[in-house]
Design an enzyme around this catalytic site. Sequence first.
Site, PDB file in Angstrom:
ATOM      1  N   CYS A 103       0.819  -1.219   0.000  1.00 28.40           N
ATOM      2  CA  CYS A 103       0.000   0.000   0.000  1.00 28.40           C
ATOM      3  C   CYS A 103       0.854   1.271   0.000  1.00 28.40           C
ATOM      4  O   CYS A 103       0.351   2.357  -0.269  1.00 28.40           O
ATOM      5  CB  CYS A 103      -0.938  -0.003   1.191  1.00 28.40           C
ATOM      6  SG  CYS A 103      -1.934  -1.499   1.261  1.00 28.40           S
ATOM      7  N   HIS A 242      -3.229   6.875   3.116  1.00 32.23           N
ATOM      8  CA  HIS A 242      -3.644   5.588   2.537  1.00 32.23           C
ATOM      9  C   HIS A 242      -4.973   5.196   3.193  1.00 32.23           C
ATOM     10  O   HIS A 242      -5.170   5.359   4.390  1.00 32.23           O
ATOM     11  CB  HIS A 242      -2.572   4.536   2.811  1.00 32.23           C
ATOM     12  CG  HIS A 242      -3.045   3.146   2.524  1.00 32.23           C
ATOM     13  ND1 HIS A 242      -3.628   2.807   1.325  1.00 32.23           N
ATOM     14  CD2 HIS A 242      -3.048   2.019   3.288  1.00 32.23           C
ATOM     15  CE1 HIS A 242      -3.969   1.528   1.363  1.00 32.23           C
ATOM     16  NE2 HIS A 242      -3.634   1.035   2.536  1.00 32.23           N
ATOM     17  N   ASN A 272     -10.174  -0.650   0.583  1.00 34.27           N
ATOM     18  CA  ASN A 272      -8.713  -0.562   0.514  1.00 34.27           C
ATOM     19  C   ASN A 272      -8.228  -1.104  -0.835  1.00 34.27           C
ATOM     20  O   ASN A 272      -8.217  -2.307  -1.060  1.00 34.27           O
ATOM     21  CB  ASN A 272      -8.102  -1.360   1.678  1.00 34.27           C
ATOM     22  CG  ASN A 272      -6.583  -1.313   1.679  1.00 34.27           C
ATOM     23  OD1 ASN A 272      -5.961  -0.758   0.772  1.00 34.27           O
ATOM     24  ND2 ASN A 272      -5.978  -1.890   2.700  1.00 34.27           N
TER      25      ASN A 272
END
Length: 315
Positions: A103, A242, A272
């Site tokens: 990520c 994020h 996500n």
Amino acid sequence: MCLPPRVLTNRELERMVDTSDEWIQERTGIRERRIADADMATSDLCAGAVRQACDDARLEPAALDALIVATSTTDTLFPSTACWVQRKLGIKGMPAFDVSAGCSGFLYGLELASALVAAGHRAVAVVGGEVMSKVVNWKDRGTCVLFGDGAGAAIVTPGDGRSGVLASNWGADGNLAPILYQPAGGTQMPASHETVEAGRHTVHMEGNTVFKHAVVAMSSAAVAAMRDAEVTADDITLMIPHQANLRIMEAARERCGIPRERMYSVLHKYGNMSAATIPVALHEARSEGRIHDGDVIVSTAFGTGFTWAATVLRW
Ligand SMILES: CC(C)(COP(=O)(O)OP(=O)(O)OC[C@H]1O[C@@H](n2cnc3c(N)ncnc32)[C@H](O)[C@@H]1OP(=O)(O)O)[C@@H](O)C(=O)NCCC(=O)NCCS
């Protein structure tokens, strides 16, 4: 950005695993996410995002002089997804490679792109793209509700001296690799009938441990980058963290001393999307008029590895 059209809601997930819309919203902040079609690979979403970013930058994809793809859900183990993206865009010649930093991948890519531009490159594409839906275990309620698919891209060019990356902070701690990984399919555990039957080709995650490390890593990296950029929380016009879990984002934001109304989130819509969350959020914030010339933006991320990265930039 480029997102698959198919929307998967929490209500639909209720019919797939033992979960509820209330639990998912309360514990994560996610309401729905996008899911790629069976014939869609990460490179399809990445190629779409790069094409749009090039249009926006008034640049032909063939004029790019490097292409960096940040992804954990590669098209194939080799070659790189970046090479598949080149093929889909019908371009060649420029160096193309993947960054594997989970990520944190988009911010890792941005750091590399900035360095390439400082070294003389004129237009470097950085794209974060993932098809997480093809690597999650759809029987594991602890992970399958969290992720979504998508891609976002940016073109990094030489600046005017006033805008651009002001400072960044990045790092990794490989000792934490086992808390979030895909066990099988590589050289550690090659694919076999047994690995497939045991579901070892899907995301393995210790959610609580990831949560705690994420809050500390994201906030520490952001604070360090802000210090190096010589800006304070008051100078930050928008925080784009994020987007993994709203509680992680909120905890990191608080530790940075940035007010709630200055944090931007698209998590409720997309879940996500790993390396894609930051460029997709950046694109949507810009489209909604939340970003103006001269604004100071901080982005911060954590991911498998364990990796972290934060970037402060002046738009
Ligand atoms: C995964 C996560 C949402 C779980 O939230 P949590 O508040 O830590 O919940 P816990 O793991 O403590 O589980 C609490 C209970 O909910 C249950 N649960 C887990 N997922 C569930 C779901 N989708 N629906 C309903 N219940 C669920 C657990 O089984 C547990 O039940 P138990 O108490 O009977 O054992 C959270 O840990 C998280 O977001 N971690 C970070 C993950 C992440 O960001 N990963 C990507 C990194 S880039």
